[in-house]
Design a protein around this motif. Sequence first.
Motif, PDB file in Angstrom:
ATOM      1  N   PHE A  72      30.841  42.373  46.352  1.00  0.00           N
ATOM      2  CA  PHE A  72      31.277  43.916  46.372  1.00  0.00           C
ATOM      3  C   PHE A  72      32.930  43.878  46.044  1.00  0.00           C
ATOM      4  O   PHE A  72      33.407  42.903  45.840  1.00  0.00           O
ATOM      5  N   SER A  73      33.171  45.153  45.958  1.00  0.00           N
ATOM      6  CA  SER A  73      34.597  45.494  45.478  1.00  0.00           C
ATOM      7  C   SER A  73      35.737  44.937  46.395  1.00  0.00           C
ATOM      8  O   SER A  73      35.597  45.263  47.502  1.00  0.00           O
ATOM      9  N   GLN A  74      36.734  44.278  45.914  1.00  0.00           N
ATOM     10  CA  GLN A  74      37.858  43.713  46.588  1.00  0.00           C
ATOM     11  C   GLN A  74      38.795  44.981  47.141  1.00  0.00           C
ATOM     12  O   GLN A  74      39.488  44.705  48.125  1.00  0.00           O
ATOM     13  N   PRO A  91      41.050  37.913  50.812  1.00  0.00           N
ATOM     14  CA  PRO A  91      39.570  37.869  49.978  1.00  0.00           C
ATOM     15  C   PRO A  91      39.239  36.178  49.676  1.00  0.00           C
ATOM     16  O   PRO A  91      40.002  35.430  49.726  1.00  0.00           O
ATOM     17  N   VAL A  92      37.801  36.056  49.681  1.00  0.00           N
ATOM     18  CA  VAL A  92      37.284  34.814  49.489  1.00  0.00           C
ATOM     19  C   VAL A  92      36.068  34.965  48.661  1.00  0.00           C
ATOM     20  O   VAL A  92      35.185  35.981  48.741  1.00  0.00           O
ATOM     21  N   ASN A  93      35.906  33.784  47.557  1.00  0.00           N
ATOM     22  CA  ASN A  93      34.875  34.080  46.742  1.00  0.00           C
ATOM     23  C   ASN A  93      33.918  32.865  47.248  1.00  0.00           C
ATOM     24  O   ASN A  93      34.569  31.603  47.541  1.00  0.00           O
ATOM     25  N   ILE A  94      32.727  33.124  47.148  1.00  0.00           N
ATOM     26  CA  ILE A  94      31.738  32.057  47.521  1.00  0.00           C
ATOM     27  C   ILE A  94      30.458  32.276  46.833  1.00  0.00           C
ATOM     28  O   ILE A  94      30.087  33.160  46.359  1.00  0.00           O
ATOM     29  N   PHE A  95      30.075  30.813  46.143  1.00  0.00           N
ATOM     30  CA  PHE A  95      28.891  30.619  45.517  1.00  0.00           C
ATOM     31  C   PHE A  95      28.685  29.425  45.024  1.00  0.00           C
ATOM     32  O   PHE A  95      29.705  28.457  45.005  1.00  0.00           O
ATOM     33  N   PRO A  96      27.027  28.817  44.789  1.00  0.00           N
ATOM     34  CA  PRO A  96      27.208  27.618  44.640  1.00  0.00           C
ATOM     35  C   PRO A  96      27.315  27.179  43.402  1.00  0.00           C
ATOM     36  O   PRO A  96      27.215  28.110  42.369  1.00  0.00           O
ATOM     37  N   GLY A  97      27.815  25.977  43.194  1.00  0.00           N
ATOM     38  CA  GLY A  97      28.036  25.492  41.711  1.00  0.00           C
ATOM     39  C   GLY A  97      27.364  24.198  41.519  1.00  0.00           C
ATOM     40  O   GLY A  97      26.617  23.839  42.428  1.00  0.00           O
ATOM     41  N   VAL A  98      27.382  23.585  40.305  1.00  0.00           N
ATOM     42  CA  VAL A  98      26.619  22.369  40.014  1.00  0.00           C
ATOM     43  C   VAL A  98      27.608  21.271  39.748  1.00  0.00           C
ATOM     44  O   VAL A  98      28.197  21.222  39.058  1.00  0.00           O
ATOM     45  N   TRP A  99      27.479  20.481  40.683  1.00  0.00           N
ATOM     46  CA  TRP A  99      28.425  19.112  41.003  1.00  0.00           C
ATOM     47  C   TRP A  99      27.645  18.156  39.913  1.00  0.00           C
ATOM     48  O   TRP A  99      26.557  17.765  40.086  1.00  0.00           O
ATOM     49  N   ASN A 196      41.257  29.089  40.032  1.00  0.00           N
ATOM     50  CA  ASN A 196      40.297  27.810  39.890  1.00  0.00           C
ATOM     51  C   ASN A 196      38.694  28.205  39.938  1.00  0.00           C
ATOM     52  O   ASN A 196      37.893  27.604  39.014  1.00  0.00           O
ATOM     53  N   TRP A 197      38.464  28.953  41.166  1.00  0.00           N
ATOM     54  CA  TRP A 197      37.320  29.599  41.261  1.00  0.00           C
ATOM     55  C   TRP A 197      36.648  30.206  40.247  1.00  0.00           C
ATOM     56  O   TRP A 197      35.605  30.070  39.611  1.00  0.00           O
ATOM     57  N   LEU A 198      37.585  31.170  39.664  1.00  0.00           N
ATOM     58  CA  LEU A 198      37.036  31.973  38.709  1.00  0.00           C
ATOM     59  C   LEU A 198      37.052  31.397  37.136  1.00  0.00           C
ATOM     60  O   LEU A 198      36.170  31.646  36.502  1.00  0.00           O
ATOM     61  N   ARG A 199      37.650  30.126  37.261  1.00  0.00           N
ATOM     62  CA  ARG A 199      37.341  29.194  36.161  1.00  0.00           C
ATOM     63  C   ARG A 199      35.917  28.976  35.815  1.00  0.00           C
ATOM     64  O   ARG A 199      35.605  28.461  34.829  1.00  0.00           O
ATOM     65  N   LEU A 200      35.583  28.418  37.077  1.00  0.00           N
ATOM     66  CA  LEU A 200      34.090  27.810  37.314  1.00  0.00           C
ATOM     67  C   LEU A 200      33.156  28.877  36.844  1.00  0.00           C
ATOM     68  O   LEU A 200      32.066  28.588  36.468  1.00  0.00           O
ATOM     69  N   PHE A 201      33.485  30.268  37.338  1.00  0.00           N
ATOM     70  CA  PHE A 201      32.684  31.302  37.085  1.00  0.00           C
ATOM     71  C   PHE A 201      33.189  32.327  36.362  1.00  0.00           C
ATOM     72  O   PHE A 201      33.380  33.436  36.955  1.00  0.00           O
ATOM     73  N   PRO A 202      33.374  31.918  35.008  1.00  0.00           N
ATOM     74  CA  PRO A 202      34.038  33.147  34.000  1.00  0.00           C
ATOM     75  C   PRO A 202      33.392  34.510  33.850  1.00  0.00           C
ATOM     76  O   PRO A 202      34.013  35.387  33.421  1.00  0.00           O
ATOM     77  N   ASP A 203      32.107  34.522  34.420  1.00  0.00           N
ATOM     78  CA  ASP A 203      31.446  35.686  34.063  1.00  0.00           C
ATOM     79  C   ASP A 203      31.557  36.666  35.208  1.00  0.00           C
ATOM     80  O   ASP A 203      31.236  37.781  35.309  1.00  0.00           O
ATOM     81  N   ARG A 204      32.225  35.887  36.541  1.00  0.00           N
ATOM     82  CA  ARG A 204      32.529  37.024  37.585  1.00  0.00           C
ATOM     83  C   ARG A 204      33.854  37.730  37.443  1.00  0.00           C
ATOM     84  O   ARG A 204      34.688  37.224  36.825  1.00  0.00           O
ATOM     85  N   SER A 205      33.771  38.903  37.958  1.00  0.00           N
ATOM     86  CA  SER A 205      35.027  39.761  37.787  1.00  0.00           C
ATOM     87  C   SER A 205      35.929  39.381  38.817  1.00  0.00           C
ATOM     88  O   SER A 205      35.602  39.117  40.151  1.00  0.00           O
TER      89      SER A 205
END
Length: 382
Positions: A72-74, A91-99, A196-205
């Motif tokens: 949702f919008s920050q 603000p907190v970003n959360i989502f599963p990644g592949v380890w 660093n989180w956004l670097r893992l999920f570059p498609d996220r806004s």
Amino acid sequence: MQTKVAWLQLKHRPVRLIVALCGIGFAVLLILMQLGFRSALFESAVRFHEKLNYDIALFSPDSVFIVRPQAFSQRRLYQAKALPEVEQVMPVNIFPGVWKNPWNNGRRSINTLGFDPGDAIFDNPEFDKLRPMLKARDAMVFDSASRPEFGPVSESVTRDKVLVTEINNREISVVGLYKMGTSFGLDGSVFMSSDNWLRLFPDRSREDIQLGLITLKAGANANEVRDKLKAYLPGDVLVLTKRDFVERETAYWNSATPIGYIFTFGAIMGFVVGAIIVYQILFAGVSEHLSEYATLRAMGYSSTFVSGIVVQQAVLLGALGYIPGVAVVMWLYSLAAGATNLPLYLTQDRAVTVFILTMIMCAISALLSVRKVARLDPAEVF
């Protein structure tokens, strides 16, 4: 006298007594294991909800549970800051990644959380010491209580200070350890900066977040501020107090998934199995000692007195069978907790509850068994 007679009849057939105690112990074990796993499910599912530092949380209404939240919008979080009762927003970003397991190149889903290292999102001095380290590029801290399938990460970081591996095919560095724990939907987690989180999920806004944490000024009432925010903010976010957030997650696992139902059903089945076992033992005893009961009736003892002997047998069986069942469960809890990192332990409330259920189970079986005694006519027996 009833208790003495009941005990003498029980120990007269030691093999039958041992079988009865094993059956009741198994029923106690089954009920406690199911209730234990159910409690572990709920307790582990709300680890983040309870340990994060906030009074009010903003969450997307489209999110099912915290491991896979919707964005949702920050801006909603910073709109909330306009209220005078609000002390800070985080603000907190959360989502599963592949380890990537660096020891065997195996891939496994891991929960990733991004935040501003300047925000004290945990009320934990040990975690606060790690926050400055997260400002470095591609640096993160790893949950030392994660599943072992991620590899011996804790041992490596403790020994070498840094572990280099990959998440989402991007090279990252584990620079520290914290302890959170697993759940039924979460095998492990890492914390990092939002950059660093956004670097893992570059498609996220960068404008979107998955969780907004709000702390209030001293003296502010969380429920009142929640209601103000609900009226003030658009309906594209949920406004939840910490209690609301915990209850929402618990309700999801309890009702929206079959897991909570399965554990509850398993506990009920344990109760039913135990009741059947006790009934069969008591009914066999009643049939075997029918002539003795008839003699007591002929001597002038009431049917209530004679029925009380059977009830006392049920009470004795329940109390004696409960003890080994609890002993085995405590051992199994420790084994399961060590293998899964789930919060499995015997609480006093659960122990008392299951003891009461055991007594009720035995009482129901006794009431079904004494029907033959209540209708007993000495003239018919002799």
